[in-house]
Design a protein around this motif. Structure first.
Motif, PDB file in Angstrom:
ATOM      1  N   ILE A 117      32.770  32.736  -1.503  1.00 34.18           N
ATOM      2  CA  ILE A 117      32.689  34.072  -0.915  1.00 34.18           C
ATOM      3  C   ILE A 117      31.762  34.151   0.286  1.00 34.18           C
ATOM      4  O   ILE A 117      31.734  35.170   0.974  1.00 34.18           O
ATOM      5  CB  ILE A 117      32.227  35.104  -1.969  1.00 34.18           C
ATOM      6  CG1 ILE A 117      30.864  34.705  -2.557  1.00 34.18           C
ATOM      7  CG2 ILE A 117      33.260  35.249  -3.064  1.00 34.18           C
ATOM      8  CD1 ILE A 117      30.307  35.708  -3.545  1.00 34.18           C
ATOM      9  N   LEU A 118      31.017  33.104   0.569  1.00 32.69           N
ATOM     10  CA  LEU A 118      30.084  33.152   1.682  1.00 32.69           C
ATOM     11  C   LEU A 118      30.821  33.396   2.994  1.00 32.69           C
ATOM     12  O   LEU A 118      31.789  32.717   3.321  1.00 32.69           O
ATOM     13  CB  LEU A 118      29.304  31.843   1.769  1.00 32.69           C
ATOM     14  CG  LEU A 118      28.167  31.811   2.788  1.00 32.69           C
ATOM     15  CD1 LEU A 118      27.116  32.852   2.443  1.00 32.69           C
ATOM     16  CD2 LEU A 118      27.549  30.425   2.834  1.00 32.69           C
ATOM     17  N   GLY A 119      30.385  34.388   3.727  1.00 31.77           N
ATOM     18  CA  GLY A 119      31.018  34.735   4.991  1.00 31.77           C
ATOM     19  C   GLY A 119      32.280  35.553   4.851  1.00 31.77           C
ATOM     20  O   GLY A 119      32.981  35.781   5.836  1.00 31.77           O
ATOM     21  N   ARG A 120      32.571  36.027   3.617  1.00 27.12           N
ATOM     22  CA  ARG A 120      33.805  36.767   3.373  1.00 27.12           C
ATOM     23  C   ARG A 120      33.503  38.213   3.001  1.00 27.12           C
ATOM     24  O   ARG A 120      32.396  38.559   2.612  1.00 27.12           O
ATOM     25  CB  ARG A 120      34.620  36.101   2.251  1.00 27.12           C
ATOM     26  CG  ARG A 120      34.835  34.610   2.464  1.00 27.12           C
ATOM     27  CD  ARG A 120      35.539  34.310   3.770  1.00 27.12           C
ATOM     28  NE  ARG A 120      35.464  32.904   4.118  1.00 27.12           N
ATOM     29  CZ  ARG A 120      35.873  32.407   5.275  1.00 27.12           C
ATOM     30  NH1 ARG A 120      36.391  33.184   6.189  1.00 27.12           N
ATOM     31  NH2 ARG A 120      35.760  31.122   5.531  1.00 27.12           N
ATOM     32  N   ALA A 121      34.515  39.073   3.090  1.00 24.61           N
ATOM     33  CA  ALA A 121      34.348  40.483   2.752  1.00 24.61           C
ATOM     34  C   ALA A 121      34.124  40.627   1.254  1.00 24.61           C
ATOM     35  O   ALA A 121      34.856  40.062   0.437  1.00 24.61           O
ATOM     36  CB  ALA A 121      35.586  41.264   3.178  1.00 24.61           C
ATOM     37  N   VAL A 122      33.104  41.402   0.882  1.00 23.74           N
ATOM     38  CA  VAL A 122      32.781  41.614  -0.526  1.00 23.74           C
ATOM     39  C   VAL A 122      32.389  43.071  -0.727  1.00 23.74           C
ATOM     40  O   VAL A 122      32.059  43.796   0.214  1.00 23.74           O
ATOM     41  CB  VAL A 122      31.623  40.707  -1.003  1.00 23.74           C
ATOM     42  CG1 VAL A 122      32.009  39.242  -0.920  1.00 23.74           C
ATOM     43  CG2 VAL A 122      30.346  40.975  -0.202  1.00 23.74           C
ATOM     44  N   ALA A 123      32.420  43.496  -1.988  1.00 25.72           N
ATOM     45  CA  ALA A 123      31.862  44.781  -2.404  1.00 25.72           C
ATOM     46  C   ALA A 123      30.869  44.484  -3.515  1.00 25.72           C
ATOM     47  O   ALA A 123      31.225  43.875  -4.529  1.00 25.72           O
ATOM     48  CB  ALA A 123      32.960  45.717  -2.887  1.00 25.72           C
TER      49      ALA A 123
END
Length: 529
Positions: A117-123
């Motif tokens: 998930i690093l560098g990716r869109a997250v909530a």
């Protein structure tokens, strides 16, 4: 390549100082503070100007969800006080503000783990806050398309053509808000010696090229008194965010660059922070500098070194004590003043070259220029001086394995006014001991992916000494040459002792020796013989 030790951003103001304990002071540019009564910098709970509304009071228990891209800040090993931590994670919104989140490995696993998930869109959702103000995540989600390998991010920070950005940020409410001109910074970062563009090109044998864009002074959106009232756990966050925001407002997209340095107009509590910042775009070299640091070419060189994935060195995690390495005591500043032995005309302390093992790990030496001498073998090599490309058939470093996590490195150094190594103690063969085992206080394996690496100075043979004994079955002897040293490494076992000489055969006894009777009887038996 071994990576940096990772450290909590909140600990940086107390753990990564070259000269700790300084607050903002209007005209301070020396290594030691002259304003002993100045209040130390602290943070309030008020969000930085322009940041999303994020309540940081641990007592508030309302549920908050932050959306954006996950960013990781990785800082070089602590230098003075021993406060260490793991990675620090942030959610970066469209305004490029960094909002901290505390994410456990268990929560990260909900979306595939940190690497996915690093560098990716997250909530990120949570209702409590850590003592340093980060939202403690209880839930983390990411769209399926966000799952990607960390390897997809831009890498190769030590080779190729790189673009850096230097952002001078000024506290206009303090005296002397622009301690250096833009022309000074352009010379400091430029491609003419001793500019750092030339330094890294020379140190890398031309394999790394850094072109730096220098902005005009950017005014911080808040006065120094705003930051002076904040607590240490949040202060650096706001200083970095506000300086970056000022650059964005001025039209510079910081994250288009491979590395950036924030140069503040007045000394902070601690003078230098350096490492890498991983954003959705790439891995960036990163540093925060005070005037006491950017007044010296060597100090900025070490900060940039941390940003291009070189590691700090010393005999212990918090000790810089090798004068042969820019990432150690090769330039060190002390609270009482300079301890470097090389001064430039315009930029203070001049950096010595990185140790040869940095050159090897960074990819600035080809495999054929690195010689390994295993146990039960010997080798003779022409070892050329650090900072010069090895001649055909010559080498830039010799490695001598000790065990699975330790090895010696052997390099040649030349003290010369015509090179950046004017500041090394003398011309000599230099032997370092490499330690690639985890440091004793290393964060858990879930927080870091590679061991911290240390160069430990073992010995620089004294002038006139041409043999070094490294213990059982290791002898290094050397003679000077025009380009370096002819080095003989002997790891052969000692020859077996010669077999014992056989006892000589006794001479046969004659008749008189064998005769045991009286003399007249022996005379009768043996006669005259």
């Amino acid at each position: 390549m071994p990576t940096h030790r990772l450290i909590s951003l909140s600990a940086l103001l107390t753990s990564l100082a070259v000269a700790p304990g300084c607050a903002f002071s209007p005209e301070e540019t020396d290594a030691e503070s002259t304003d002993e009564d100045a209040a130390p910098l602290t943070f309030t709970a008020t969000p930085a100007l322009g940041s999303p509304i994020l309540v940081r009071d641990p007592a508030v228990a309302s549920t908050v969800t932050i959306q954006g891209k996950l960013t990781r800040l990785s800082i070089g090993r602590a230098s003075t006080t021993g406060q260490n931590g793991g990675n620090r994670y942030f959610v970066t919104g469209s305004d490029h503000k960094l909002q901290e989140v505390e994410i456990s490995a268990t929560v990260a696993a909900q979306a595939g783990g940190f690497d996915a998930i690093l560098g990716r869109a997250v909530a990120v959702t949570g209702s409590t806050y850590s003592a340093r103000g980060g939202l403690v995540a209880t839930q983390l989600t990411a769209p399926a398309s966000a799952v990607a390998s960390l390897a997809s991010l831009v890498s190769g920070s030590t080779t190729g053509d790189k673009r850096w950005l230097l952002i001078p940020c000024s506290f206009t409410d303090l005296a002397n808000p622009t301690p250096h001109t833009r022309a000074y910074f352009e010379g400091l970062m430029g491609n003419t010696r001793p500019g750092l563009g030339d330094y890294w090109s020379t140190a890398s044998h031309g394999r790394l090229s850094i072109e730096t864009t220098v902005l005009d002074w950017q005014s911080m959106p808040n006065p120094a008194s705003f930051y002076n009232l904040q607590t240490s756990s949040e202060k650096l966050d706001d200083l970095v965010n506000d300086c970056l925001s000022a650059a964005f407002v001025g039209g510079a997209n910081v994250f288009d660059f491979d590395g950036f340095a924030l140069a503040f107009s007045h000394n902070l509590e601690n003078q230098v922070v350096a490492g890498t910042l991983q954003t959705p775009e790439r891995t960036h070299g990163f540093s925060v500098l005070s005037p006491v640091e950017f007044s010296h070419q060597a100090s900025v060189a070490r900060a940039m070194g941390a940003g291009i994935d070189l590691t700090y060195s010393g005999t212990a995690a918090l000790r810089f004590d090798s004068p042969w390495d820019v990432m150690s005591q090769g330039f060190a500043l002390s609270p009482s003043g300079l301890s470097c032995s090389s001064l430039t005309a315009s930029f203070g302390c001049g950096a010595v070259f990185p140790a040869a093992e940095h050159t090897a790990l960074a990819g600035w030496l080809t495999p054929s220029q690195i010689l390994s001498v295993p146990t039960n073998s010997s080798a003779t090599a022409d070892l050329d001086f650090v900072g010069t490309p090895p001649l055909p058939g010559h080498h830039g470093v010799i490695r001598v394995p000790i065990d699975a996590t330790h090895y010696y490195t052997i390099e040649a150094r030349k003290q010369s006014a015509s090179t950046y190594d004017a500041g090394v103690p003398r011309s000599s063969l230099v032997i370092h001991r490499m330690d690639v085992s985890p440091l004793p206080d290393e964060p858990t394996a879930q927080q870091i992916t590679e061991s911290a690496t240390r160069l430990r100075l073992v010995e620089a043979p004294a002038p006139g000494v041409t043999t070094w004994n490294g213990g059982s079955r290791l002898t290094v002897s050397f003679t000077p040459q025009a380009t370096g040293y002819r080095v003989i490494v002997d790891r052969l076992p000692p020859p077996p002792p010669p077999p014992p000489e056989p006892e000589p055969e006794p001479e046969p006894l004659d008749c008189w020796d064998r005769c045991r009777g009286p003399a007249y009887k022996c005379a009768q038996i043996c006669g005259d013989t």
